[in-house]
Design a protein around this motif. Structure first.
Motif, PDB file in Angstrom:
ATOM      1  N   SER A   1       0.567  -0.998  -0.088  1.00  0.00           N
ATOM      2  CA  SER A   1      -0.043   0.139  -0.025  1.00  0.00           C
ATOM      3  C   SER A   1       0.930   1.275   0.178  1.00  0.00           C
ATOM      4  O   SER A   1       1.907   1.168   0.397  1.00  0.00           O
ATOM      5  CB  SER A   1      -0.895  -0.036   1.150  1.00  0.00           C
ATOM      6  OG  SER A   1      -0.222   0.259   2.286  1.00  0.00           O
TER       7      SER A   1
ATOM      8  N   ASN B   1       0.811   5.774  -0.065  1.00  0.00           N
ATOM      9  CA  ASN B   1       0.116   7.181  -0.208  1.00  0.00           C
ATOM     10  C   ASN B   1       0.935   7.979  -1.311  1.00  0.00           C
ATOM     11  O   ASN B   1       1.901   8.362  -1.085  1.00  0.00           O
ATOM     12  CB  ASN B   1       0.518   7.795   1.047  1.00  0.00           C
ATOM     13  CG  ASN B   1      -0.300   9.040   1.299  1.00  0.00           C
ATOM     14  OD1 ASN B   1      -0.771   9.669   0.092  1.00  0.00           O
ATOM     15  ND2 ASN B   1      -0.211   9.711   2.235  1.00  0.00           N
ATOM     16  N   PRO B   2      -0.056   8.202  -2.456  1.00  0.00           N
ATOM     17  CA  PRO B   2       0.758   8.938  -3.598  1.00  0.00           C
ATOM     18  C   PRO B   2       1.315  10.313  -3.351  1.00  0.00           C
ATOM     19  O   PRO B   2       2.110  10.835  -3.745  1.00  0.00           O
ATOM     20  CB  PRO B   2      -0.508   9.247  -4.620  1.00  0.00           C
ATOM     21  CG  PRO B   2      -1.414   8.202  -4.048  1.00  0.00           C
ATOM     22  CD  PRO B   2      -1.180   7.910  -2.654  1.00  0.00           C
TER      23      PRO B   2
ATOM     24  N   GLU C   1       5.832   8.575  -5.953  1.00  0.00           N
ATOM     25  CA  GLU C   1       5.176   7.535  -6.795  1.00  0.00           C
ATOM     26  C   GLU C   1       6.192   6.279  -6.818  1.00  0.00           C
ATOM     27  O   GLU C   1       7.561   6.747  -6.335  1.00  0.00           O
ATOM     28  CB  GLU C   1       5.266   8.173  -8.314  1.00  0.00           C
ATOM     29  CG  GLU C   1       4.279   9.238  -8.601  1.00  0.00           C
ATOM     30  CD  GLU C   1       2.817   8.710  -8.442  1.00  0.00           C
ATOM     31  OE1 GLU C   1       2.573   7.583  -8.780  1.00  0.00           O
ATOM     32  OE2 GLU C   1       2.193   9.323  -8.080  1.00  0.00           O
TER      33      GLU C   1
ATOM     34  N   HIS D   1      -4.039  -3.258  -9.100  1.00  0.00           N
ATOM     35  CA  HIS D   1      -3.931  -2.029  -8.250  1.00  0.00           C
ATOM     36  C   HIS D   1      -5.234  -1.544  -8.006  1.00  0.00           C
ATOM     37  O   HIS D   1      -6.197  -1.692  -8.888  1.00  0.00           O
ATOM     38  CB  HIS D   1      -2.799  -1.159  -8.723  1.00  0.00           C
ATOM     39  CG  HIS D   1      -3.390  -0.091  -9.598  1.00  0.00           C
ATOM     40  ND1 HIS D   1      -3.117  -0.323 -10.861  1.00  0.00           N
ATOM     41  CD2 HIS D   1      -3.892   1.204  -9.596  1.00  0.00           C
ATOM     42  CE1 HIS D   1      -3.703   0.405 -11.707  1.00  0.00           C
ATOM     43  NE2 HIS D   1      -4.151   1.511 -10.915  1.00  0.00           N
ATOM     44  N   ALA D   2      -5.597  -1.023  -6.745  1.00  0.00           N
ATOM     45  CA  ALA D   2      -6.665  -0.203  -6.766  1.00  0.00           C
ATOM     46  C   ALA D   2      -6.676   1.055  -6.037  1.00  0.00           C
ATOM     47  O   ALA D   2      -5.658   1.260  -5.267  1.00  0.00           O
ATOM     48  CB  ALA D   2      -7.515  -1.204  -5.779  1.00  0.00           C
ATOM     49  N   GLU D   3      -7.408   2.084  -6.511  1.00  0.00           N
ATOM     50  CA  GLU D   3      -7.165   3.474  -5.800  1.00  0.00           C
ATOM     51  C   GLU D   3      -8.376   3.530  -5.072  1.00  0.00           C
ATOM     52  O   GLU D   3      -9.590   3.307  -5.366  1.00  0.00           O
ATOM     53  CB  GLU D   3      -7.202   4.441  -6.973  1.00  0.00           C
ATOM     54  CG  GLU D   3      -7.282   5.800  -6.510  1.00  0.00           C
ATOM     55  CD  GLU D   3      -7.412   6.929  -7.626  1.00  0.00           C
ATOM     56  OE1 GLU D   3      -7.636   8.062  -7.078  1.00  0.00           O
ATOM     57  OE2 GLU D   3      -6.889   6.648  -8.664  1.00  0.00           O
ATOM     58  N   ILE D   4      -8.023   3.710  -3.837  1.00  0.00           N
ATOM     59  CA  ILE D   4      -8.986   3.803  -2.503  1.00  0.00           C
ATOM     60  C   ILE D   4      -9.134   5.525  -2.220  1.00  0.00           C
ATOM     61  O   ILE D   4      -7.996   6.121  -2.029  1.00  0.00           O
ATOM     62  CB  ILE D   4      -8.636   3.181  -1.547  1.00  0.00           C
ATOM     63  CG1 ILE D   4      -8.250   1.598  -1.767  1.00  0.00           C
ATOM     64  CG2 ILE D   4      -9.668   3.078  -0.311  1.00  0.00           C
ATOM     65  CD1 ILE D   4      -9.351   0.718  -2.319  1.00  0.00           C
ATOM     66  N   ARG D   5     -10.305   5.623  -2.504  1.00  0.00           N
ATOM     67  CA  ARG D   5     -10.585   7.149  -1.930  1.00  0.00           C
ATOM     68  C   ARG D   5     -11.391   7.331  -0.611  1.00  0.00           C
ATOM     69  O   ARG D   5     -12.056   6.463  -0.423  1.00  0.00           O
ATOM     70  CB  ARG D   5     -11.498   7.884  -3.039  1.00  0.00           C
ATOM     71  CG  ARG D   5     -10.532   8.055  -4.193  1.00  0.00           C
ATOM     72  CD  ARG D   5     -11.331   8.638  -5.529  1.00  0.00           C
ATOM     73  NE  ARG D   5     -10.461   8.799  -6.735  1.00  0.00           N
ATOM     74  CZ  ARG D   5     -11.098   9.088  -7.675  1.00  0.00           C
ATOM     75  NH1 ARG D   5     -12.202   9.045  -8.158  1.00  0.00           N
ATOM     76  NH2 ARG D   5      -9.974   9.038  -8.683  1.00  0.00           N
TER      77      ARG D   5
END
Length: 121
Positions: A39, A41-42, A46, A58-62
């Motif tokens: 995991s 944090n952008p 990167e 990959h998954a982007e979690i918001r």
């Protein structure tokens, strides 16, 4: 974020299938077959492209910002914690419908044709 030397070790081990541990004049080499899970944090930067290529998915979690939805999430989690089987039973029909839909989609997958340019995106 991982230090560059750790990323290099991971990449080497993933590519070669072997890991070498060297300490105090002793060197031990052993097979290395692993799956990368991580995991990040952008905002912290990167991942290197060489490492990013090793992740098959990959998954982007918001963050959920809607207050009503946030309350509902907490209520659902609380309901599950208090009576897990009742909660599971409540959603069983919905889960079965989703399972059926996924199996149908898997059956159709061999017949799916995709334009080459789209695959490159």
């Amino acid at each position: 974020l991982l230090d560059d030397h750790l990323v290099d070790i991971l990449l080497d081990s993933a590519a070669s299938g072997w890991n070498t541990v060297e300490r105090e004049g002793i060197s031990v080499r052993h097979p290395a077959r692993f799956v990368l899970v991580g995991s990040g944090n952008p905002e912290e930067g990167e991942l290197r492209p060489q490492l990013l290529d090793r992740f098959g998915m990959h998954a982007e979690i918001r963050t959920v910002k809607n207050p009503d939805l946030r309350v509902r999430i907490v209520e659902e989690r609380t309901a599950f914690d208090q009576e897990p089987q009742i909660w599971v039973d409540k959603y069983q029909e919905e889960q079965n419908a989703l399972r059926t839909q996924l199996v149908s989609a898997q059956d159709l997958l061999p017949s799916v044709e995709m334009d080459y340019d789209f695959r490159l995106k």
